[in-house]
Scaffold this motif. Structure first.
Motif, PDB file in Angstrom:
ATOM      1  N   LYS A   2       0.829  -1.214   0.000  1.00 21.80           N
ATOM      2  CA  LYS A   2       0.000   0.000   0.000  1.00 21.80           C
ATOM      3  C   LYS A   2       0.860   1.259   0.000  1.00 21.80           C
ATOM      4  O   LYS A   2       0.538   2.237  -0.675  1.00 21.80           O
ATOM      5  CB  LYS A   2      -0.973  -0.020   1.170  1.00 21.80           C
ATOM      6  N   ALA A   3       1.953   1.234   0.736  1.00 20.50           N
ATOM      7  CA  ALA A   3       2.850   2.400   0.747  1.00 20.50           C
ATOM      8  C   ALA A   3       3.510   2.567  -0.621  1.00 20.50           C
ATOM      9  O   ALA A   3       3.599   3.683  -1.139  1.00 20.50           O
ATOM     10  CB  ALA A   3       3.897   2.241   1.844  1.00 20.50           C
ATOM     11  N   LEU A   4       3.949   1.472  -1.223  1.00 17.45           N
ATOM     12  CA  LEU A   4       4.565   1.552  -2.548  1.00 17.45           C
ATOM     13  C   LEU A   4       3.561   1.999  -3.610  1.00 17.45           C
ATOM     14  O   LEU A   4       3.932   2.656  -4.580  1.00 17.45           O
ATOM     15  CB  LEU A   4       5.185   0.203  -2.940  1.00 17.45           C
ATOM     16  N   THR A   5       2.297   1.650  -3.416  1.00 14.63           N
ATOM     17  CA  THR A   5       1.255   2.099  -4.349  1.00 14.63           C
ATOM     18  C   THR A   5       1.187   3.616  -4.375  1.00 14.63           C
ATOM     19  O   THR A   5       1.016   4.226  -5.429  1.00 14.63           O
ATOM     20  CB  THR A   5      -0.121   1.513  -3.950  1.00 14.63           C
ATOM     21  N   GLN A   6       1.360   4.235  -3.226  1.00 12.43           N
ATOM     22  CA  GLN A   6       1.277   5.691  -3.147  1.00 12.43           C
ATOM     23  C   GLN A   6       2.594   6.382  -3.510  1.00 12.43           C
ATOM     24  O   GLN A   6       2.618   7.588  -3.728  1.00 12.43           O
ATOM     25  CB  GLN A   6       0.852   6.109  -1.733  1.00 12.43           C
ATOM     26  N   PHE A   7       3.677   5.607  -3.592  1.00  7.90           N
ATOM     27  CA  PHE A   7       4.973   6.184  -3.919  1.00  7.90           C
ATOM     28  C   PHE A   7       4.953   6.747  -5.335  1.00  7.90           C
ATOM     29  O   PHE A   7       4.499   6.100  -6.265  1.00  7.90           O
ATOM     30  CB  PHE A   7       6.064   5.123  -3.772  1.00  7.90           C
ATOM     31  N   ASP A   8       5.405   7.971  -5.512  1.00  5.54           N
ATOM     32  CA  ASP A   8       5.397   8.682  -6.802  1.00  5.54           C
ATOM     33  C   ASP A   8       3.987   8.876  -7.355  1.00  5.54           C
ATOM     34  O   ASP A   8       3.801   9.038  -8.563  1.00  5.54           O
ATOM     35  CB  ASP A   8       6.268   7.969  -7.845  1.00  5.54           C
ATOM     36  N   CYS A   9       3.024   8.843  -6.478  1.00  4.30           N
ATOM     37  CA  CYS A   9       1.619   8.958  -6.865  1.00  4.30           C
ATOM     38  C   CYS A   9       1.335  10.258  -7.633  1.00  4.30           C
ATOM     39  O   CYS A   9       0.623  10.240  -8.638  1.00  4.30           O
ATOM     40  CB  CYS A   9       0.763   8.864  -5.607  1.00  4.30           C
ATOM     41  N   ASP A  10       1.893  11.379  -7.177  1.00  2.83           N
ATOM     42  CA  ASP A  10       1.641  12.659  -7.849  1.00  2.83           C
ATOM     43  C   ASP A  10       2.184  12.655  -9.273  1.00  2.83           C
ATOM     44  O   ASP A  10       1.538  13.150 -10.190  1.00  2.83           O
ATOM     45  CB  ASP A  10       2.248  13.820  -7.050  1.00  2.83           C
ATOM     46  N   LEU A  11       3.357  12.087  -9.444  1.00  3.16           N
ATOM     47  CA  LEU A  11       3.950  11.997 -10.780  1.00  3.16           C
ATOM     48  C   LEU A  11       3.119  11.084 -11.684  1.00  3.16           C
ATOM     49  O   LEU A  11       2.851  11.420 -12.842  1.00  3.16           O
ATOM     50  CB  LEU A  11       5.384  11.477 -10.669  1.00  3.16           C
ATOM     51  N   ASP A  12       2.695   9.939 -11.143  1.00  2.00           N
ATOM     52  CA  ASP A  12       1.835   9.021 -11.900  1.00  2.00           C
ATOM     53  C   ASP A  12       0.547   9.723 -12.317  1.00  2.00           C
ATOM     54  O   ASP A  12       0.105   9.619 -13.464  1.00  2.00           O
ATOM     55  CB  ASP A  12       1.477   7.793 -11.056  1.00  2.00           C
ATOM     56  N   LYS A  13      -0.026  10.434 -11.377  1.00  2.00           N
ATOM     57  CA  LYS A  13      -1.301  11.116 -11.624  1.00  2.00           C
ATOM     58  C   LYS A  13      -1.159  12.174 -12.718  1.00  2.00           C
ATOM     59  O   LYS A  13      -1.988  12.244 -13.632  1.00  2.00           O
ATOM     60  CB  LYS A  13      -1.791  11.743 -10.309  1.00  2.00           C
ATOM     61  N   GLN A  14      -0.108  12.979 -12.652  1.00  2.00           N
ATOM     62  CA  GLN A  14       0.127  14.008 -13.675  1.00  2.00           C
ATOM     63  C   GLN A  14       0.293  13.376 -15.050  1.00  2.00           C
ATOM     64  O   GLN A  14      -0.245  13.870 -16.042  1.00  2.00           O
ATOM     65  CB  GLN A  14       1.380  14.823 -13.349  1.00  2.00           C
ATOM     66  N   LEU A  15       1.047  12.295 -15.108  1.00  2.00           N
ATOM     67  CA  LEU A  15       1.287  11.608 -16.367  1.00  2.00           C
ATOM     68  C   LEU A  15      -0.019  11.085 -16.967  1.00  2.00           C
ATOM     69  O   LEU A  15      -0.304  11.307 -18.149  1.00  2.00           O
ATOM     70  CB  LEU A  15       2.269  10.450 -16.148  1.00  2.00           C
ATOM     71  N   ILE A  16      -0.823  10.425 -16.160  1.00  2.00           N
ATOM     72  CA  ILE A  16      -2.087   9.855 -16.629  1.00  2.00           C
ATOM     73  C   ILE A  16      -3.027  10.952 -17.100  1.00  2.00           C
ATOM     74  O   ILE A  16      -3.611  10.865 -18.187  1.00  2.00           O
ATOM     75  CB  ILE A  16      -2.732   8.991 -15.522  1.00  2.00           C
ATOM     76  N   ILE A  17      -3.169  12.009 -16.323  1.00  3.58           N
ATOM     77  CA  ILE A  17      -4.071  13.106 -16.679  1.00  3.58           C
ATOM     78  C   ILE A  17      -3.613  13.776 -17.973  1.00  3.58           C
ATOM     79  O   ILE A  17      -4.434  14.090 -18.840  1.00  3.58           O
ATOM     80  CB  ILE A  17      -4.198  14.127 -15.529  1.00  3.58           C
ATOM     81  N   SER A  18      -2.310  13.974 -18.129  1.00  3.73           N
ATOM     82  CA  SER A  18      -1.808  14.641 -19.332  1.00  3.73           C
ATOM     83  C   SER A  18      -2.099  13.846 -20.602  1.00  3.73           C
ATOM     84  O   SER A  18      -2.287  14.422 -21.668  1.00  3.73           O
ATOM     85  CB  SER A  18      -0.306  14.905 -19.215  1.00  3.73           C
ATOM     86  N   ARG A  19      -2.152  12.538 -20.485  1.00 10.49           N
ATOM     87  CA  ARG A  19      -2.416  11.693 -21.659  1.00 10.49           C
ATOM     88  C   ARG A  19      -3.902  11.433 -21.861  1.00 10.49           C
ATOM     89  O   ARG A  19      -4.330  11.102 -22.958  1.00 10.49           O
ATOM     90  CB  ARG A  19      -1.677  10.363 -21.536  1.00 10.49           C
ATOM     91  N   LEU A  20      -4.666  11.575 -20.806  1.00  6.54           N
ATOM     92  CA  LEU A  20      -6.102  11.296 -20.876  1.00  6.54           C
ATOM     93  C   LEU A  20      -6.825  12.250 -21.818  1.00  6.54           C
ATOM     94  O   LEU A  20      -7.743  11.849 -22.526  1.00  6.54           O
ATOM     95  CB  LEU A  20      -6.711  11.379 -19.470  1.00  6.54           C
ATOM     96  N   ASN A  21      -6.390  13.497 -21.861  1.00  2.00           N
ATOM     97  CA  ASN A  21      -7.096  14.477 -22.700  1.00  2.00           C
ATOM     98  C   ASN A  21      -6.889  14.245 -24.193  1.00  2.00           C
ATOM     99  O   ASN A  21      -7.520  14.895 -25.012  1.00  2.00           O
ATOM    100  CB  ASN A  21      -6.700  15.909 -22.314  1.00  2.00           C
ATOM    101  N   LYS A  22      -6.043  13.287 -24.569  1.00  2.00           N
ATOM    102  CA  LYS A  22      -5.839  12.963 -25.979  1.00  2.00           C
ATOM    103  C   LYS A  22      -6.852  11.939 -26.483  1.00  2.00           C
ATOM    104  O   LYS A  22      -6.857  11.609 -27.659  1.00  2.00           O
ATOM    105  CB  LYS A  22      -4.421  12.429 -26.192  1.00  2.00           C
ATOM    106  N   LEU A  23      -7.678  11.429 -25.590  1.00  5.53           N
ATOM    107  CA  LEU A  23      -8.612  10.373 -25.955  1.00  5.53           C
ATOM    108  C   LEU A  23      -9.981  10.923 -26.338  1.00  5.53           C
ATOM    109  O   LEU A  23     -10.353  12.033 -25.973  1.00  5.53           O
ATOM    110  CB  LEU A  23      -8.776   9.391 -24.791  1.00  5.53           C
ATOM    111  N   THR A  24     -10.719  10.092 -27.040  1.00  3.86           N
ATOM    112  CA  THR A  24     -12.082  10.454 -27.437  1.00  3.86           C
ATOM    113  C   THR A  24     -13.047  10.032 -26.335  1.00  3.86           C
ATOM    114  O   THR A  24     -12.653   9.903 -25.185  1.00  3.86           O
ATOM    115  CB  THR A  24     -12.440   9.764 -28.762  1.00  3.86           C
ATOM    116  N   ASN A  25     -14.256   9.756 -26.702  1.00  2.00           N
ATOM    117  CA  ASN A  25     -15.272   9.407 -25.708  1.00  2.00           C
ATOM    118  C   ASN A  25     -15.283   7.914 -25.346  1.00  2.00           C
ATOM    119  O   ASN A  25     -16.098   7.484 -24.561  1.00  2.00           O
ATOM    120  CB  ASN A  25     -16.651   9.848 -26.184  1.00  2.00           C
ATOM    121  N   LYS A  26     -14.366   7.126 -25.926  1.00  2.00           N
ATOM    122  CA  LYS A  26     -14.240   5.709 -25.564  1.00  2.00           C
ATOM    123  C   LYS A  26     -12.828   5.478 -25.038  1.00  2.00           C
ATOM    124  O   LYS A  26     -11.848   5.796 -25.701  1.00  2.00           O
ATOM    125  CB  LYS A  26     -14.489   4.803 -26.770  1.00  2.00           C
TER     126      LYS A  26
END
Length: 173
Positions: free
Chosen positions: A87-111
């Protein structure tokens, strides 16, 4: 303008859809033409950022946790210590993971096909996850030494940004 988004995932990852559904109204169902489960939700313009954050958090809470839990071999540790480390390792670098995912998410369509999104849009996420798994597995001999484990655990916990709602303290009686 509202946007209808359909999220698809493999049956073994249906829990991911349940995490999203906690925050957005929709129905989880089995796709009639494939093996996927899907969640169709309506996202208002003002909730698009909330959706992106929820999606990223759910990736981390579901996919990252499951990958770590399935791949880190620490049979020598007591189960509760192993799970605490996972659980601790899951949260490790969480902010960086989150930024990366969000930045790529806006390139997707509605599926959104979640497994494909992770593989093709954010391969760095999987690469860093595999590095974390290798690091833990390659150093497992150190984890069984209680002092080393305690020091590592303290280091991980002090480098995480927890909020009160993310921490559960259990007292063993």
């Amino acid at each position: 303008m509202d946007k209808i988004i359909t999220i698809f995932c493999y049956p073994q990852n249906k829990g991911f859809l349940k995490l999203i559904k906690k925050h957005f109204e929709g129905k989880i169902s089995k796709d009639k033409t494939s093996n996927y489960f899907l969640l169709k939700i309506n996202i208002s313009r003002e909730n698009q950022n909330k959706f992106a954050e929820c999606f990223a958090d759910s990736i981390i809470l579901h996919y990252k946790y499951n990958a770590l839990n399935d791949s880190i071999e620490l049979k020598e540790l007591k189960e509760e210590l192993r799970l605490a480390l996972i659980k601790a390792l899951t949260q490790f670098d969480c902010d960086l993971d989150k930024q990366l995912i969000i930045s790529r998410l806006n390139k997707l369509t509605n599926k959104i096909y979640v497994e494909s999104f992770l593989k093709f849009y954010v391969p760095e996420f999987e690469q860093r996850l595999n590095e974390l798994i290798a690091l833990a597995n390659n150093n497992k001999a150190h984890f069984v030494m209680s002092e080393t484990f305690n020091e590592l655990f303290k280091f991980i916990l002090t480098n995480l940004n927890f909020t009160g709602s993310e921490v559960i303290i259990c007292k063993k009686y």
